[in-house]
Structure formats: structure tokens, C-alpha cells
Design a protein around this motif. Sequence first.
Motif, PDB file in Angstrom:
ATOM      1  N   MET A  60      -7.614  30.641 -17.986  1.00 28.15           N
ATOM      2  CA  MET A  60      -8.764  31.367 -18.478  1.00 28.15           C
ATOM      3  C   MET A  60      -9.168  32.467 -17.498  1.00 28.15           C
ATOM      4  SD  MET A  60     -10.912  31.532 -20.890  1.00 28.15           S
ATOM      5  CE  MET A  60     -12.455  32.296 -21.206  1.00 28.15           C
ATOM      6  N   ARG A  61      -9.075  32.157 -16.222  1.00 28.31           N
ATOM      7  CA  ARG A  61      -9.493  33.118 -15.210  1.00 28.31           C
ATOM      8  C   ARG A  61      -8.587  34.343 -15.181  1.00 28.31           C
ATOM      9  NH1 ARG A  61      -9.734  31.995  -8.825  1.00 28.31           N
ATOM     10  NH2 ARG A  61     -10.902  33.837  -8.246  1.00 28.31           N
ATOM     11  N   SER A  62      -7.268  34.123 -15.258  1.00 30.44           N
ATOM     12  CA  SER A  62      -6.355  35.262 -15.215  1.00 30.44           C
ATOM     13  C   SER A  62      -6.452  36.101 -16.484  1.00 30.44           C
ATOM     14  CB  SER A  62      -4.923  34.787 -14.996  1.00 30.44           C
ATOM     15  OG  SER A  62      -4.495  34.003 -16.070  1.00 30.44           O
ATOM     16  N   THR A  63      -6.793  35.467 -17.612  1.00 26.00           N
ATOM     17  CA  THR A  63      -6.984  36.221 -18.848  1.00 26.00           C
ATOM     18  C   THR A  63      -8.198  37.136 -18.723  1.00 26.00           C
ATOM     19  OG1 THR A  63      -6.043  34.389 -20.095  1.00 26.00           O
ATOM     20  CG2 THR A  63      -7.282  36.019 -21.333  1.00 26.00           C
ATOM     21  N   THR A  64      -9.269  36.633 -18.136  1.00 27.34           N
ATOM     22  CA  THR A  64     -10.467  37.443 -17.941  1.00 27.34           C
ATOM     23  C   THR A  64     -10.181  38.596 -16.990  1.00 27.34           C
ATOM     24  OG1 THR A  64     -11.796  35.460 -18.252  1.00 27.34           O
ATOM     25  CG2 THR A  64     -12.891  37.358 -17.293  1.00 27.34           C
ATOM     26  N   ILE A  65      -9.472  38.309 -15.910  1.00 29.63           N
ATOM     27  CA  ILE A  65      -9.112  39.361 -14.961  1.00 29.63           C
ATOM     28  C   ILE A  65      -8.238  40.409 -15.647  1.00 29.63           C
ATOM     29  CG2 ILE A  65      -7.790  39.840 -12.861  1.00 29.63           C
ATOM     30  CD1 ILE A  65      -8.748  37.114 -11.836  1.00 29.63           C
ATOM     31  N   GLY A  66      -7.314  39.965 -16.477  1.00 33.10           N
ATOM     32  CA  GLY A  66      -6.445  40.890 -17.196  1.00 33.10           C
ATOM     33  C   GLY A  66      -7.198  41.771 -18.165  1.00 33.10           C
ATOM     34  N   LEU A  67      -8.153  41.195 -18.880  1.00 30.04           N
ATOM     35  CA  LEU A  67      -8.931  41.991 -19.838  1.00 30.04           C
ATOM     36  C   LEU A  67      -9.813  43.008 -19.127  1.00 30.04           C
ATOM     37  CD1 LEU A  67      -9.899  39.277 -22.457  1.00 30.04           C
ATOM     38  CD2 LEU A  67      -8.190  41.085 -22.659  1.00 30.04           C
ATOM     39  N   VAL A  68     -10.383  42.632 -17.992  1.00 30.11           N
ATOM     40  CA  VAL A  68     -11.170  43.585 -17.215  1.00 30.11           C
ATOM     41  C   VAL A  68     -10.273  44.694 -16.684  1.00 30.11           C
ATOM     42  CG1 VAL A  68     -12.525  43.846 -15.099  1.00 30.11           C
ATOM     43  CG2 VAL A  68     -12.976  41.943 -16.635  1.00 30.11           C
ATOM     44  N   ALA A  69      -9.069  44.332 -16.242  1.00 30.83           N
ATOM     45  CA  ALA A  69      -8.126  45.337 -15.744  1.00 30.83           C
ATOM     46  C   ALA A  69      -7.699  46.289 -16.856  1.00 30.83           C
ATOM     47  CB  ALA A  69      -6.907  44.655 -15.132  1.00 30.83           C
ATOM     48  N   ILE A  70      -7.495  45.768 -18.060  1.00 35.03           N
ATOM     49  CA  ILE A  70      -7.144  46.633 -19.193  1.00 35.03           C
ATOM     50  C   ILE A  70      -8.286  47.603 -19.484  1.00 35.03           C
ATOM     51  CG2 ILE A  70      -6.760  46.670 -21.687  1.00 35.03           C
ATOM     52  CD1 ILE A  70      -5.096  44.170 -21.371  1.00 35.03           C
ATOM     53  N   GLY A  71      -9.504  47.114 -19.469  1.00 33.90           N
ATOM     54  CA  GLY A  71     -10.650  47.992 -19.719  1.00 33.90           C
ATOM     55  C   GLY A  71     -10.785  49.076 -18.668  1.00 33.90           C
ATOM     56  N   LEU A  72     -10.627  48.717 -17.409  1.00 31.74           N
ATOM     57  CA  LEU A  72     -10.716  49.697 -16.332  1.00 31.74           C
ATOM     58  C   LEU A  72      -9.587  50.718 -16.401  1.00 31.74           C
ATOM     59  CD1 LEU A  72     -12.135  50.529 -13.673  1.00 31.74           C
ATOM     60  CD2 LEU A  72     -10.483  49.070 -12.509  1.00 31.74           C
ATOM     61  N   CYS A  73      -8.375  50.253 -16.641  1.00 26.41           N
ATOM     62  CA  CYS A  73      -7.234  51.172 -16.730  1.00 26.41           C
ATOM     63  C   CYS A  73      -7.313  52.041 -17.967  1.00 26.41           C
ATOM     64  CB  CYS A  73      -5.926  50.391 -16.691  1.00 26.41           C
ATOM     65  SG  CYS A  73      -5.611  49.651 -15.087  1.00 26.41           S
ATOM     66  N   PHE A  74      -7.891  51.528 -19.051  1.00 27.78           N
ATOM     67  CA  PHE A  74      -8.084  52.348 -20.240  1.00 27.78           C
ATOM     68  C   PHE A  74      -9.069  53.478 -19.958  1.00 27.78           C
ATOM     69  CE2 PHE A  74     -10.192  53.295 -24.301  1.00 27.78           C
ATOM     70  CZ  PHE A  74      -9.088  53.691 -25.030  1.00 27.78           C
ATOM     71  N   PHE A  75     -10.131  53.154 -19.234  1.00 31.17           N
ATOM     72  CA  PHE A  75     -11.093  54.183 -18.850  1.00 31.17           C
ATOM     73  C   PHE A  75     -10.437  55.234 -17.956  1.00 31.17           C
ATOM     74  CE2 PHE A  75     -14.309  55.720 -15.812  1.00 31.17           C
ATOM     75  CZ  PHE A  75     -15.119  56.406 -16.700  1.00 31.17           C
ATOM     76  N   LEU A  76      -9.615  54.787 -17.013  1.00 34.21           N
ATOM     77  CA  LEU A  76      -8.903  55.734 -16.150  1.00 34.21           C
ATOM     78  C   LEU A  76      -7.923  56.582 -16.956  1.00 34.21           C
ATOM     79  CD1 LEU A  76      -8.153  53.564 -12.994  1.00 34.21           C
ATOM     80  CD2 LEU A  76      -9.818  55.417 -13.230  1.00 34.21           C
ATOM     81  N   ASN A  77      -7.316  55.986 -17.973  1.00 30.80           N
ATOM     82  CA  ASN A  77      -6.386  56.740 -18.815  1.00 30.80           C
ATOM     83  C   ASN A  77      -7.129  57.794 -19.638  1.00 30.80           C
ATOM     84  OD1 ASN A  77      -3.863  57.397 -19.677  1.00 30.80           O
ATOM     85  ND2 ASN A  77      -3.724  55.778 -21.192  1.00 30.80           N
ATOM     86  N   ILE A  78      -8.333  57.482 -20.085  1.00 35.93           N
ATOM     87  CA  ILE A  78      -9.151  58.473 -20.784  1.00 35.93           C
ATOM     88  C   ILE A  78      -9.467  59.639 -19.841  1.00 35.93           C
ATOM     89  CG2 ILE A  78     -11.411  58.890 -21.861  1.00 35.93           C
ATOM     90  CD1 ILE A  78      -9.469  57.375 -23.641  1.00 35.93           C
ATOM     91  N   LEU A  79      -9.777  59.326 -18.590  1.00 32.32           N
ATOM     92  CA  LEU A  79      -9.993  60.394 -17.614  1.00 32.32           C
ATOM     93  C   LEU A  79      -8.720  61.201 -17.394  1.00 32.32           C
ATOM     94  CD1 LEU A  79     -12.209  58.646 -14.908  1.00 32.32           C
ATOM     95  CD2 LEU A  79     -12.922  60.264 -16.666  1.00 32.32           C
ATOM     96  N   GLY A  80      -7.593  60.538 -17.454  1.00 30.50           N
ATOM     97  CA  GLY A  80      -6.321  61.243 -17.330  1.00 30.50           C
ATOM     98  C   GLY A  80      -6.057  62.161 -18.507  1.00 30.50           C
ATOM     99  N   LEU A  81      -6.455  61.736 -19.695  1.00 34.60           N
ATOM    100  CA  LEU A  81      -6.287  62.597 -20.869  1.00 34.60           C
ATOM    101  C   LEU A  81      -7.217  63.807 -20.828  1.00 34.60           C
ATOM    102  CD1 LEU A  81      -5.881  59.893 -23.647  1.00 34.60           C
ATOM    103  CD2 LEU A  81      -4.133  61.440 -22.778  1.00 34.60           C
TER     104      LEU A  81
END
Length: 57
Positions: free
Chosen positions: A1-22
Motif C-alpha cells: 500500500m505504501r509503495s502504491t501511494t508513493i508511486g501515485l504521488v510520483a506520477i502526479g508530480l512528474c505529470f505536473f513537471l511534464n506539463i511545465l515541459g510542454l
Amino acid sequence: MRSTTIGLVAIGLCFFLNILGLMKMLPLYVTSPLLFASILFTLYRMNHRNTFRGFKG
């Protein structure tokens, strides 16, 4: 459960960074592999939690 939560937070952060990249605020060739790696990590952790490793004996 913990690694899934960490993964989802990482996806959200990287998605935001990707939007900045676009928007040309960050290099896209840096943000896209980060998003891919975070999605890959999350899917790997979700699929390999309870795998059968054989009988001990």
C-alpha cells in the motif's frame, strides 16, 4: 500500500513537471522519461506484490 501511494504521488508530480515541459519551462527530454519511469515503477509494484514463488522443500 505504501509503495502504491508513493508511486501515485510520483506520477502526479512528474505529470505536473511534464506539463511545465510542454509549456517550454523545463526541457521535455528530461520530464518525459521521469513520467515514464514513475508510471513503470508504480505498475511494477502493483503487479508483483503477491507472486507465487513455488513450494519450499
